[in-house]
Scaffold this motif. Sequence first.
Motif, PDB file in Angstrom:
ATOM      1  N   VAL A 344      -8.776  24.543   7.734  1.00 57.41           N
ATOM      2  CA  VAL A 344      -8.576  25.584   9.079  1.00 57.41           C
ATOM      3  C   VAL A 344      -9.810  25.091  10.279  1.00 57.41           C
ATOM      4  O   VAL A 344     -10.810  24.819   9.768  1.00 57.41           O
ATOM      5  N   VAL A 345      -9.067  25.084  11.446  1.00 55.06           N
ATOM      6  CA  VAL A 345      -9.810  24.541  12.569  1.00 55.06           C
ATOM      7  C   VAL A 345     -10.062  25.927  13.478  1.00 55.06           C
ATOM      8  O   VAL A 345      -8.988  26.527  13.700  1.00 55.06           O
ATOM      9  N   VAL A 346     -11.398  26.363  13.546  1.00 47.34           N
ATOM     10  CA  VAL A 346     -11.537  27.793  14.437  1.00 47.34           C
ATOM     11  C   VAL A 346     -11.930  27.369  15.592  1.00 47.34           C
ATOM     12  O   VAL A 346     -13.076  26.670  15.987  1.00 47.34           O
ATOM     13  N   ALA A 347     -11.160  27.891  16.502  1.00 43.25           N
ATOM     14  CA  ALA A 347     -11.309  27.476  18.042  1.00 43.25           C
ATOM     15  C   ALA A 347     -11.551  29.114  19.016  1.00 43.25           C
ATOM     16  O   ALA A 347     -10.932  29.830  18.360  1.00 43.25           O
ATOM     17  N   ASP A 348     -11.941  28.947  19.918  1.00 44.83           N
ATOM     18  CA  ASP A 348     -11.744  30.024  20.908  1.00 44.83           C
ATOM     19  C   ASP A 348     -11.640  29.449  22.498  1.00 44.83           C
ATOM     20  O   ASP A 348     -11.451  28.296  22.768  1.00 44.83           O
ATOM     21  N   ARG A 349     -11.938  30.475  23.418  1.00 46.93           N
ATOM     22  CA  ARG A 349     -11.798  29.955  24.843  1.00 46.93           C
ATOM     23  C   ARG A 349     -12.611  28.905  25.146  1.00 46.93           C
ATOM     24  O   ARG A 349     -12.320  27.926  25.790  1.00 46.93           O
ATOM     25  N   GLY A 350     -13.935  29.116  24.633  1.00 46.57           N
ATOM     26  CA  GLY A 350     -14.834  27.873  24.890  1.00 46.57           C
ATOM     27  C   GLY A 350     -14.345  26.400  24.497  1.00 46.57           C
ATOM     28  O   GLY A 350     -14.950  25.658  24.988  1.00 46.57           O
ATOM     29  N   THR A 351     -13.558  26.506  23.371  1.00 43.21           N
ATOM     30  CA  THR A 351     -13.225  25.205  22.872  1.00 43.21           C
ATOM     31  C   THR A 351     -12.466  24.377  23.766  1.00 43.21           C
ATOM     32  O   THR A 351     -12.449  23.146  23.784  1.00 43.21           O
ATOM     33  N   PHE A 352     -11.499  25.287  24.693  1.00 38.95           N
ATOM     34  CA  PHE A 352     -10.494  24.685  25.613  1.00 38.95           C
ATOM     35  C   PHE A 352     -10.938  24.454  27.019  1.00 38.95           C
ATOM     36  O   PHE A 352     -10.717  23.482  27.788  1.00 38.95           O
ATOM     37  N   ILE A 353     -11.812  25.168  27.239  1.00 37.58           N
ATOM     38  CA  ILE A 353     -12.118  25.374  28.984  1.00 37.58           C
ATOM     39  C   ILE A 353     -13.529  24.520  29.023  1.00 37.58           C
ATOM     40  O   ILE A 353     -14.396  24.839  28.526  1.00 37.58           O
ATOM     41  N   GLY A 354     -13.229  23.531  30.121  1.00 36.51           N
ATOM     42  CA  GLY A 354     -14.192  22.393  30.334  1.00 36.51           C
ATOM     43  C   GLY A 354     -14.859  22.744  31.974  1.00 36.51           C
ATOM     44  O   GLY A 354     -14.709  24.084  32.296  1.00 36.51           O
ATOM     45  N   VAL A 367      -7.796  19.198  19.990  1.00 35.23           N
ATOM     46  CA  VAL A 367      -7.888  20.338  18.762  1.00 35.23           C
ATOM     47  C   VAL A 367      -6.685  20.219  17.956  1.00 35.23           C
ATOM     48  O   VAL A 367      -6.922  20.262  16.825  1.00 35.23           O
ATOM     49  N   LEU A 368      -5.411  20.000  18.482  1.00 35.14           N
ATOM     50  CA  LEU A 368      -4.295  19.953  17.784  1.00 35.14           C
ATOM     51  C   LEU A 368      -4.174  18.615  17.010  1.00 35.14           C
ATOM     52  O   LEU A 368      -3.729  18.913  15.681  1.00 35.14           O
ATOM     53  N   GLU A 369      -4.699  17.783  17.192  1.00 30.92           N
ATOM     54  CA  GLU A 369      -4.848  16.309  16.357  1.00 30.92           C
ATOM     55  C   GLU A 369      -5.828  16.657  15.255  1.00 30.92           C
ATOM     56  O   GLU A 369      -5.407  16.425  14.084  1.00 30.92           O
ATOM     57  N   ILE A 370      -7.030  17.316  15.618  1.00 29.13           N
ATOM     58  CA  ILE A 370      -7.961  17.745  14.315  1.00 29.13           C
ATOM     59  C   ILE A 370      -7.139  18.713  13.282  1.00 29.13           C
ATOM     60  O   ILE A 370      -7.306  18.618  12.148  1.00 29.13           O
ATOM     61  N   ALA A 371      -6.386  19.515  13.852  1.00 26.42           N
ATOM     62  CA  ALA A 371      -5.757  20.727  13.021  1.00 26.42           C
ATOM     63  C   ALA A 371      -4.321  20.286  12.298  1.00 26.42           C
ATOM     64  O   ALA A 371      -3.892  20.922  11.658  1.00 26.42           O
ATOM     65  N   GLN A 372      -3.839  19.139  12.683  1.00 24.24           N
ATOM     66  CA  GLN A 372      -2.780  18.670  12.209  1.00 24.24           C
ATOM     67  C   GLN A 372      -2.937  18.621  10.521  1.00 24.24           C
ATOM     68  O   GLN A 372      -3.848  18.287   9.991  1.00 24.24           O
ATOM     69  N   GLY A 373      -2.060  19.102   9.842  1.00 24.21           N
ATOM     70  CA  GLY A 373      -1.940  19.217   8.450  1.00 24.21           C
ATOM     71  C   GLY A 373      -2.645  20.596   8.139  1.00 24.21           C
ATOM     72  O   GLY A 373      -2.531  20.636   6.440  1.00 24.21           O
ATOM     73  N   GLY A 374      -3.009  21.428   8.715  1.00 25.10           N
ATOM     74  CA  GLY A 374      -3.691  22.540   8.427  1.00 25.10           C
ATOM     75  C   GLY A 374      -3.583  23.787   9.621  1.00 25.10           C
ATOM     76  O   GLY A 374      -2.307  23.871   9.929  1.00 25.10           O
ATOM     77  N   VAL A 375      -4.372  24.593   9.650  1.00 28.77           N
ATOM     78  CA  VAL A 375      -4.241  25.879  10.307  1.00 28.77           C
ATOM     79  C   VAL A 375      -5.125  25.664  11.621  1.00 28.77           C
ATOM     80  O   VAL A 375      -6.216  25.427  11.422  1.00 28.77           O
ATOM     81  N   LEU A 376      -4.745  26.045  12.844  1.00 29.52           N
ATOM     82  CA  LEU A 376      -5.583  26.168  14.055  1.00 29.52           C
ATOM     83  C   LEU A 376      -5.664  27.638  14.305  1.00 29.52           C
ATOM     84  O   LEU A 376      -4.643  28.469  14.615  1.00 29.52           O
ATOM     85  N   MET A 377      -6.609  28.253  14.205  1.00 35.15           N
ATOM     86  CA  MET A 377      -7.221  29.549  14.356  1.00 35.15           C
ATOM     87  C   MET A 377      -7.657  29.804  15.910  1.00 35.15           C
ATOM     88  O   MET A 377      -8.788  29.324  15.765  1.00 35.15           O
TER      89      MET A 377
END
Length: 544
Positions: A344-354, A367-377
Amino acid sequence: MRNISKIQRLISGFKRQNRQTVLSHLDTMADDPVVFSKHLKGIAPHLKSNDIYLYIDHWCIVVVCLDCIERKDELADEERFNGDPPLYFTENSFRISPVWLLSQTMKQIEEKLAESNISLHMRGVLLSKSSFINAGDMKEIWEEMNVTVIDKMEMLSSETICVNEDDDNLNGTMVMVALKDLMKRPEQKSEAEQEFMKMLDEFMSSNVAGTKENENKEEADEAEEDKQADDLPSDNSSNLELPSDIIEQNNNLCVKVKILPPMENPRAELDKLVGCQDIRNRIDELLAMTRYNKMIRRAFPDAKLHEVSLHSVFYGRPGTGKTTVCKIFGSLLHEAGALSKGHVVVADRGTFIGTLWGDEERSVRQVLEIAQGGVLMIDEAYLLNGKHESDPGKLVIPLLMQVLADESQRDIAIVLCGYKEPLSQLIKSNIGLDSRFPNRFEFCDFTVDELMEITRRRIGEYKYRFTRQAWQKYKNMLTTAYKSRDKDSWGNARFVSNQLERIYIKHALRCVKENTAEGEKLLTLTPADITPIEVPQAKPRIGF
């Protein structure tokens, strides 16, 4: 040398029965002076809720299990998936194979008898109210498991089955002694006595350190959930190499995401959770359809499979267990074959906004590459949909939608988490989101009783125990706080965690001040250790 016909007499008699004759055969066995028969109200751990009847002579033992769950048109499947117990399926639910549970119980009985140097031939008999639609195809497999199965016994619950329980039968008595650790006798107490014993058991379990419940993990708020999800057991046997947790938004800025590894026994962890029964049922339904597709693909390679979307929405306030369940969710999907890894990869707004133009697209793809095969939360996903049209967060949702529309991106489950109202508004604002996130799970606030159960399990982890007066004071404090809570800021399991931390600190200070040396007192929490903490109050409304 034993006479083979005598050895097989008891077993062959049961093997010849059908649904019209088996109950009469059981009555005959109860009247047979050579056969010792006994009724047990379950055999732990696999059949602890089933009525069990044992039939024993000098050479054999037959274990009869009553399967009284009403399930019509049930598909039996004895194949195990990724080491999990085999499952039986109905149109909208599934359960662990009762034949497999009986076979495991027979192995336990055999081991117990061997410890007492008792050697008996054994046979299992399953009498079921269910209708196994593929019973004909399963007969050979059940025979290999040494179990006779008789289904469609619709009146099984109302039948009276007699036994002799002859204490003068030496062989039967020896077997009962050998199996004493597995047996659960039928209750003979009145309803009032049973209710009293239940209350007494609950009270005693809250005061006895080292109970089995101290292995349980509980729900917490966002920060605490992440910590607890890390503490859940991981699957070390898979040797899964987790991806990097670094997101490079641009040349000058990197952020970290939290990656939760898959678990070894997610089903057991899900069953341990306090409350969450509706969520458990919904997850079971989703897993059943996933496994059913796998069975169809194996049996009919050219058949069209049902579309099963793994993308989900977790509604709930802080401390209701969203992160914990999300980790279990990923591991269960991995075991069912729907996800290749289950992390499970745990993300929020700060993960995406640079800080630069284009950071959002780079972040989403990483993020999607890291979460491949699992769950992106994605926690508090509605914060991506800012009020201003120029908010860079508004770019993230369309980018995610592109991925969801790509049929090749099937090895991922995206879970949107947060408060119900703003999350519902986000989903309704985008038709694509609404259709691609069909699985909705609502995490309700815990009740006072559930918070007390969470408390009991958590103090068990440290082998603490409350005195009776302390337990009552704590419950009164918790009840008062719960009734006066502000629902928008109430911490649920976080409140319990914060309160216990204060209790532990005050207890430690008291023990040091009093120079307490006795081991038992060091782990005993008293009323003096309990001080209520300030609870955010609901703001009164002004006006009419």
